[in-house]
Scaffold this motif. Sequence first.
Motif, PDB file in Angstrom:
ATOM      1  N   THR A 204     -67.415   1.452 -32.897  1.00 53.21           N
ATOM      2  CA  THR A 204     -67.535   0.883 -31.549  1.00 53.21           C
ATOM      3  C   THR A 204     -66.286   1.031 -30.702  1.00 53.21           C
ATOM      4  N   SER A 205     -65.179   1.425 -31.309  1.00 53.85           N
ATOM      5  CA  SER A 205     -63.943   1.625 -30.556  1.00 53.85           C
ATOM      6  C   SER A 205     -63.049   2.586 -31.314  1.00 53.85           C
ATOM      7  N   LEU A 206     -62.082   3.152 -30.624  1.00 56.19           N
ATOM      8  CA  LEU A 206     -61.148   4.071 -31.280  1.00 56.19           C
ATOM      9  C   LEU A 206     -60.323   3.333 -32.322  1.00 56.19           C
ATOM     10  N   ALA A 207     -59.918   2.102 -32.003  1.00 58.97           N
ATOM     11  CA  ALA A 207     -59.130   1.310 -32.946  1.00 58.97           C
ATOM     12  C   ALA A 207     -59.932   1.038 -34.217  1.00 58.97           C
ATOM     13  N   HIS A 208     -61.223   0.758 -34.055  1.00 59.50           N
ATOM     14  CA  HIS A 208     -62.113   0.526 -35.187  1.00 59.50           C
ATOM     15  C   HIS A 208     -62.130   1.752 -36.100  1.00 59.50           C
ATOM     16  N   MET A 209     -62.262   2.943 -35.493  1.00 63.52           N
ATOM     17  CA  MET A 209     -62.321   4.167 -36.280  1.00 63.52           C
ATOM     18  C   MET A 209     -60.982   4.461 -36.943  1.00 63.52           C
ATOM     19  N   ASN A 210     -59.893   4.214 -36.243  1.00 63.01           N
ATOM     20  CA  ASN A 210     -58.566   4.402 -36.828  1.00 63.01           C
ATOM     21  C   ASN A 210     -58.437   3.617 -38.127  1.00 63.01           C
ATOM     22  N   THR A 211     -58.902   2.368 -38.092  1.00 63.01           N
ATOM     23  CA  THR A 211     -58.809   1.496 -39.263  1.00 63.01           C
ATOM     24  C   THR A 211     -59.667   2.014 -40.407  1.00 63.01           C
ATOM     25  N   LEU A 212     -60.898   2.418 -40.102  1.00 62.93           N
ATOM     26  CA  LEU A 212     -61.808   2.916 -41.136  1.00 62.93           C
ATOM     27  C   LEU A 212     -61.258   4.153 -41.830  1.00 62.93           C
ATOM     28  N   LEU A 213     -60.649   5.052 -41.064  1.00 62.99           N
ATOM     29  CA  LEU A 213     -60.057   6.256 -41.644  1.00 62.99           C
ATOM     30  C   LEU A 213     -58.825   5.909 -42.479  1.00 62.99           C
ATOM     31  N   GLY A 214     -57.988   5.039 -41.926  1.00 64.95           N
ATOM     32  CA  GLY A 214     -56.735   4.697 -42.594  1.00 64.95           C
ATOM     33  C   GLY A 214     -56.948   3.982 -43.917  1.00 64.95           C
ATOM     34  N   THR A 215     -57.958   3.114 -43.987  1.00 67.49           N
ATOM     35  CA  THR A 215     -58.233   2.374 -45.226  1.00 67.49           C
ATOM     36  C   THR A 215     -59.039   3.190 -46.221  1.00 67.49           C
ATOM     37  N   TYR A 224     -61.498  12.709 -32.127  1.00 69.52           N
ATOM     38  CA  TYR A 224     -60.664  13.316 -31.095  1.00 69.52           C
ATOM     39  C   TYR A 224     -59.291  13.738 -31.619  1.00 69.52           C
ATOM     40  N   SER A 225     -58.859  14.923 -31.211  1.00 70.71           N
ATOM     41  CA  SER A 225     -57.571  15.447 -31.651  1.00 70.71           C
ATOM     42  C   SER A 225     -56.413  14.547 -31.235  1.00 70.71           C
ATOM     43  N   THR A 226     -56.508  13.944 -30.068  1.00 75.08           N
ATOM     44  CA  THR A 226     -55.411  13.089 -29.591  1.00 75.08           C
ATOM     45  C   THR A 226     -55.219  11.873 -30.483  1.00 75.08           C
ATOM     46  N   ARG A 227     -56.323  11.333 -31.026  1.00 74.61           N
ATOM     47  CA  ARG A 227     -56.210  10.175 -31.913  1.00 74.61           C
ATOM     48  C   ARG A 227     -55.498  10.547 -33.206  1.00 74.61           C
ATOM     49  N   VAL A 228     -55.780  11.740 -33.719  1.00 73.29           N
ATOM     50  CA  VAL A 228     -55.106  12.201 -34.932  1.00 73.29           C
ATOM     51  C   VAL A 228     -53.614  12.340 -34.676  1.00 73.29           C
ATOM     52  N   TRP A 229     -53.276  12.908 -33.544  1.00 72.62           N
ATOM     53  CA  TRP A 229     -51.868  13.093 -33.183  1.00 72.62           C
ATOM     54  C   TRP A 229     -51.151  11.749 -33.152  1.00 72.62           C
TER      55      TRP A 229
END
Length: 345
Positions: A204-215, A224-229
């Motif tokens: 539902t949000s970029l922050a949500h996805m960041n957390t799911l990937l990181g954990t 998105y490439s910018t989020r990976v960067w």
Amino acid sequence: MNKLLNAAAIGLIATLATSASAEVIHATWGGGGARTLGEFVQKPFSDQTGIETRVVEVPNTAGAVRSPTASQYNAVTVTFFEGVGLSGTDLLEGFTDEEIPEVKNLPPEVVIRNEEGLIVGIPTYFAYYGIVYNSDLASAEDFKSWKNLADPKWKGKLAITRPVYAAAYDLTMLAHANGGDAENVEPGVETLKGLIANALTTYTSLAHMNTLLGTGEVTAVPFYSTRVWHLQNEGQKNIKIVIPEEGGLMLAYAVVSPKGAANREETRQYLNYLAGAESQVAVSVEGGGIPTNNTAKLPQAYLDTLGTTREELMKQMYVPDWKVVWDHHEERINMVEQLMSEAAK
């Protein structure tokens, strides 16, 4: 004499008042992008021109353009496909090529124009949509093709975005990967069904996805490439992105000017600055993007963080007909919602 002095003073005050009110207000999403815009684009522009600038954060930029109060903003950042959709309305101010001379240095396919051929959207930078993965759990080889997202071995290990973006981005890219295009998305439907079936969640949000990937709760996701960067800059080196063999989806971001906004000349100068190499390099280096201006020269240190060059990236980018994507957007949102609903049963 006193009357003449008074008249001169009144004229000076009026001039100063007019000058002081000649402010360019730029609406964009909140967060780091807004801060980057203010510090690395607006401040240099104001220093060079004397024109005051200000950033306003809004949750829905395209909605701000459609609002009855849109004219309070001089410039608004929107996603490219939303900008294309807005170009068919009477909501945007148009500019000639002579008014935006930097347009000559932009790829023609990413300059948004209205039916009269006037410029209504300036592409300021681009990111791309690839497959982002946690390298502790998968490798680039696992996602050599977009079709790999449908492999049953990823059941419960992937994620997908909301239908409004899945319809525009995922479906369009998957159609291309299976021999279709923006007009004919049917070839991508089966792969999309597979992705939906493999998805643990709809983020539902970029922050949500960041957390799911990181954990590691999610192994991979079209993202998105910018989020990976940004994540890698923050120390999460195990989050990586791959451009599959069918290419990555080029996602330009555009700035539009709502019709009826004040200070057209100052806005014109600002838009031309946004189209130029100086501002585009600044916003890219600070935000992880790539300039759309063909004359932009990115610092080698920044290219090292990307691991490639602008020229090499451009060769791998798929640029669909965004007008077609927009024209079919509502019906495709409905299709994706239905596919997600059926998968949830």
